[in-house]
Design a protein around this motif. Sequence first.
Motif, PDB file in Angstrom:
ATOM      1  N   GLY A  63       0.824  -1.193   0.000  1.00 30.22           N
ATOM      2  CA  GLY A  63       0.000   0.000   0.000  1.00 30.22           C
ATOM      3  C   GLY A  63       0.858   1.243   0.000  1.00 30.22           C
ATOM      4  N   TYR A  64       0.213   2.393   0.059  1.00 30.59           N
ATOM      5  CA  TYR A  64       0.931   3.666  -0.002  1.00 30.59           C
ATOM      6  C   TYR A  64       1.882   3.839   1.174  1.00 30.59           C
ATOM      7  N   GLN A  65       1.476   3.364   2.338  1.00 31.92           N
ATOM      8  CA  GLN A  65       2.305   3.504   3.532  1.00 31.92           C
ATOM      9  C   GLN A  65       3.647   2.798   3.354  1.00 31.92           C
ATOM     10  N   GLU A  66       3.624   1.610   2.756  1.00 26.25           N
ATOM     11  CA  GLU A  66       4.873   0.878   2.547  1.00 26.25           C
ATOM     12  C   GLU A  66       5.768   1.612   1.546  1.00 26.25           C
ATOM     13  N   LEU A  67       5.169   2.164   0.499  1.00 27.53           N
ATOM     14  CA  LEU A  67       5.945   2.949  -0.469  1.00 27.53           C
ATOM     15  C   LEU A  67       6.663   4.089   0.242  1.00 27.53           C
ATOM     16  N   MET A  68       5.940   4.841   1.050  1.00 29.57           N
ATOM     17  CA  MET A  68       6.527   5.992   1.728  1.00 29.57           C
ATOM     18  C   MET A  68       7.634   5.563   2.694  1.00 29.57           C
ATOM     19  N   LEU A  69       7.415   4.466   3.421  1.00 30.39           N
ATOM     20  CA  LEU A  69       8.407   3.994   4.384  1.00 30.39           C
ATOM     21  C   LEU A  69       9.683   3.536   3.688  1.00 30.39           C
ATOM     22  N   LYS A  70       9.531   2.856   2.548  1.00 28.88           N
ATOM     23  CA  LYS A  70      10.709   2.367   1.832  1.00 28.88           C
ATOM     24  C   LYS A  70      11.495   3.515   1.198  1.00 28.88           C
ATOM     25  N   VAL A  71      10.802   4.512   0.693  1.00 29.66           N
ATOM     26  CA  VAL A  71      11.500   5.681   0.143  1.00 29.66           C
ATOM     27  C   VAL A  71      12.210   6.437   1.261  1.00 29.66           C
ATOM     28  N   ALA A  72      11.575   6.553   2.427  1.00 29.13           N
ATOM     29  CA  ALA A  72      12.212   7.200   3.582  1.00 29.13           C
ATOM     30  C   ALA A  72      13.471   6.444   3.982  1.00 29.13           C
ATOM     31  N   GLY A  73      13.417   5.101   3.909  1.00 27.96           N
ATOM     32  CA  GLY A  73      14.597   4.300   4.197  1.00 27.96           C
ATOM     33  C   GLY A  73      15.712   4.540   3.200  1.00 27.96           C
ATOM     34  N   ASP A  74      15.350   4.708   1.935  1.00 27.74           N
ATOM     35  CA  ASP A  74      16.346   5.016   0.905  1.00 27.74           C
ATOM     36  C   ASP A  74      17.016   6.360   1.184  1.00 27.74           C
ATOM     37  N   LEU A  75      16.215   7.339   1.576  1.00 31.77           N
ATOM     38  CA  LEU A  75      16.762   8.672   1.858  1.00 31.77           C
ATOM     39  C   LEU A  75      17.721   8.630   3.037  1.00 31.77           C
ATOM     40  N   GLN A  76      17.387   7.863   4.049  1.00 32.45           N
ATOM     41  CA  GLN A  76      18.270   7.741   5.211  1.00 32.45           C
ATOM     42  C   GLN A  76      19.587   7.082   4.817  1.00 32.45           C
ATOM     43  N   GLU A  77      19.494   6.056   3.978  1.00 30.69           N
ATOM     44  CA  GLU A  77      20.704   5.373   3.518  1.00 30.69           C
ATOM     45  C   GLU A  77      21.572   6.319   2.702  1.00 30.69           C
ATOM     46  N   GLN A  78      20.945   7.122   1.830  1.00 31.91           N
ATOM     47  CA  GLN A  78      21.699   8.059   1.003  1.00 31.91           C
ATOM     48  C   GLN A  78      22.416   9.105   1.837  1.00 31.91           C
ATOM     49  N   SER A  79      21.782   9.516   2.925  1.00 36.81           N
ATOM     50  CA  SER A  79      22.386  10.542   3.786  1.00 36.81           C
ATOM     51  C   SER A  79      23.611  10.012   4.523  1.00 36.81           C
ATOM     52  N   GLN A  80      23.692   8.670   4.626  1.00 34.92           N
ATOM     53  CA  GLN A  80      24.805   8.061   5.356  1.00 34.92           C
ATOM     54  C   GLN A  80      25.898   7.557   4.423  1.00 34.92           C
ATOM     55  N   SER A  81      25.656   7.672   3.122  1.00 36.78           N
ATOM     56  CA  SER A  81      26.606   7.124   2.154  1.00 36.78           C
ATOM     57  C   SER A  81      26.711   8.035   0.948  1.00 36.78           C
ATOM     58  N   GLN A  82      27.878   8.037   0.352  1.00 36.82           N
ATOM     59  CA  GLN A  82      28.099   8.828  -0.861  1.00 36.82           C
ATOM     60  C   GLN A  82      27.934   7.985  -2.130  1.00 36.82           C
ATOM     61  N   SER A  83      27.513   6.726  -1.934  1.00 32.82           N
ATOM     62  CA  SER A  83      27.397   5.822  -3.083  1.00 32.82           C
ATOM     63  C   SER A  83      26.245   6.229  -3.979  1.00 32.82           C
ATOM     64  N   GLY A  84      26.306   5.816  -5.193  1.00 33.56           N
ATOM     65  CA  GLY A  84      25.249   6.099  -6.152  1.00 33.56           C
ATOM     66  C   GLY A  84      25.742   5.780  -7.549  1.00 33.56           C
ATOM     67  N   TYR A  85      24.833   5.762  -8.507  1.00 26.40           N
ATOM     68  CA  TYR A  85      25.217   5.438  -9.872  1.00 26.40           C
ATOM     69  C   TYR A  85      26.015   6.580 -10.488  1.00 26.40           C
ATOM     70  N   GLN A  86      27.073   6.215 -11.208  1.00 33.74           N
ATOM     71  CA  GLN A  86      27.939   7.192 -11.841  1.00 33.74           C
ATOM     72  C   GLN A  86      27.848   7.051 -13.351  1.00 33.74           C
ATOM     73  N   GLU A  87      27.665   8.167 -14.030  1.00 32.88           N
ATOM     74  CA  GLU A  87      27.611   8.151 -15.487  1.00 32.88           C
ATOM     75  C   GLU A  87      29.010   7.923 -16.065  1.00 32.88           C
ATOM     76  N   ILE A  88      29.057   7.245 -17.212  1.00 37.50           N
ATOM     77  CA  ILE A  88      30.304   7.099 -17.964  1.00 37.50           C
ATOM     78  C   ILE A  88      30.274   8.135 -19.079  1.00 37.50           C
ATOM     79  N   ASN A  89      31.245   9.035 -19.095  1.00 38.75           N
ATOM     80  CA  ASN A  89      31.239  10.176 -20.005  1.00 38.75           C
ATOM     81  C   ASN A  89      32.391  10.110 -21.000  1.00 38.75           C
ATOM     82  N   PRO A  90      32.243  10.796 -22.143  1.00 40.25           N
ATOM     83  CA  PRO A  90      33.341  10.842 -23.116  1.00 40.25           C
ATOM     84  C   PRO A  90      34.597  11.438 -22.483  1.00 40.25           C
ATOM     85  N   ASP A  91      35.746  10.894 -22.873  1.00 37.11           N
ATOM     86  CA  ASP A  91      37.051  11.405 -22.441  1.00 37.11           C
ATOM     87  C   ASP A  91      37.314  11.220 -20.946  1.00 37.11           C
ATOM     88  N   ASP A  92      36.560  10.335 -20.284  1.00 39.83           N
ATOM     89  CA  ASP A  92      36.885  10.015 -18.891  1.00 39.83           C
ATOM     90  C   ASP A  92      38.278   9.396 -18.836  1.00 39.83           C
TER      91      ASP A  92
END
Length: 282
Positions: A63-92
Amino acid sequence: MNGGLVRLREIIHTITPSERKVASFILEQPQRLVGMSVAQLAEQSGGSQAAVIRLCKSAGFKGYQELMLKVAGDLQEQSQSQSGYQEINPDDSIERIIENVSANNIQSIRDTVKILNPASIEQAVQALLDAKRIFFFGIGASNLIATDAQHKFLRINKTCFAFADADLQLISSVMLTPDDTVVGISYSGKTPVTVECMKIAREAGARTISITRYGNTPVGNLADIPLHISSTENEIRSGATSSRITQLNVIDILYLAVASRDYEQSVTYLEKSRNIVRKSKR
């Protein structure tokens, strides 16, 4: 509790336009979701309350409550980590490419862990244990995963097959029986040959397992036991890179779980296979 953003990202291209409005809003501004009501989210995203509810169902939330809780968990994880997807760009630089590719592979595995259902893994392991024969079906890059799986499971004396030729995959599928287990591997979940093999397997009464991206896909829908992965393919469009890593990781999980159920016997088989390979190279 997290994994909300992963699920939305994986299904964004397979849902209805009205659901996509809501999902896009959440992915672009996830911090705004926390504390919002369904009505507020519908208004802010330009969607409708019905679209919000449908999106929750499409993404596999209770339900909607679970969606909100899981997104909140993602935000908390992001605030504790610098990890994330990195783009591959020309001339890297080579150093940058090493860092970004490695970071994306690691992130894909982490995201896959968020959406892998332990109960489904348990069911898949039991189906593999019970099978008289195991068939791994996959085309292109997914066939590399199928071949790797065959190599692993043969080493613990499980009768299994992985054919590179598409015709052989189709031919073997019509020979299936209820005693067999099939693993269909396709990141997109839409590969025509794999879809057809899964259909035939279902009709034959074989147990079917899928390894696909999260969401509603033909291969996943044909599986008795769907297993889901996440990867960075949408972001960097670099072919089957991180999806291959996550598929291999799932195969490793299944293989080691099956081996651990009969640990002593598995060790015996592994020793035998290692000794004969070592002997042949002398």
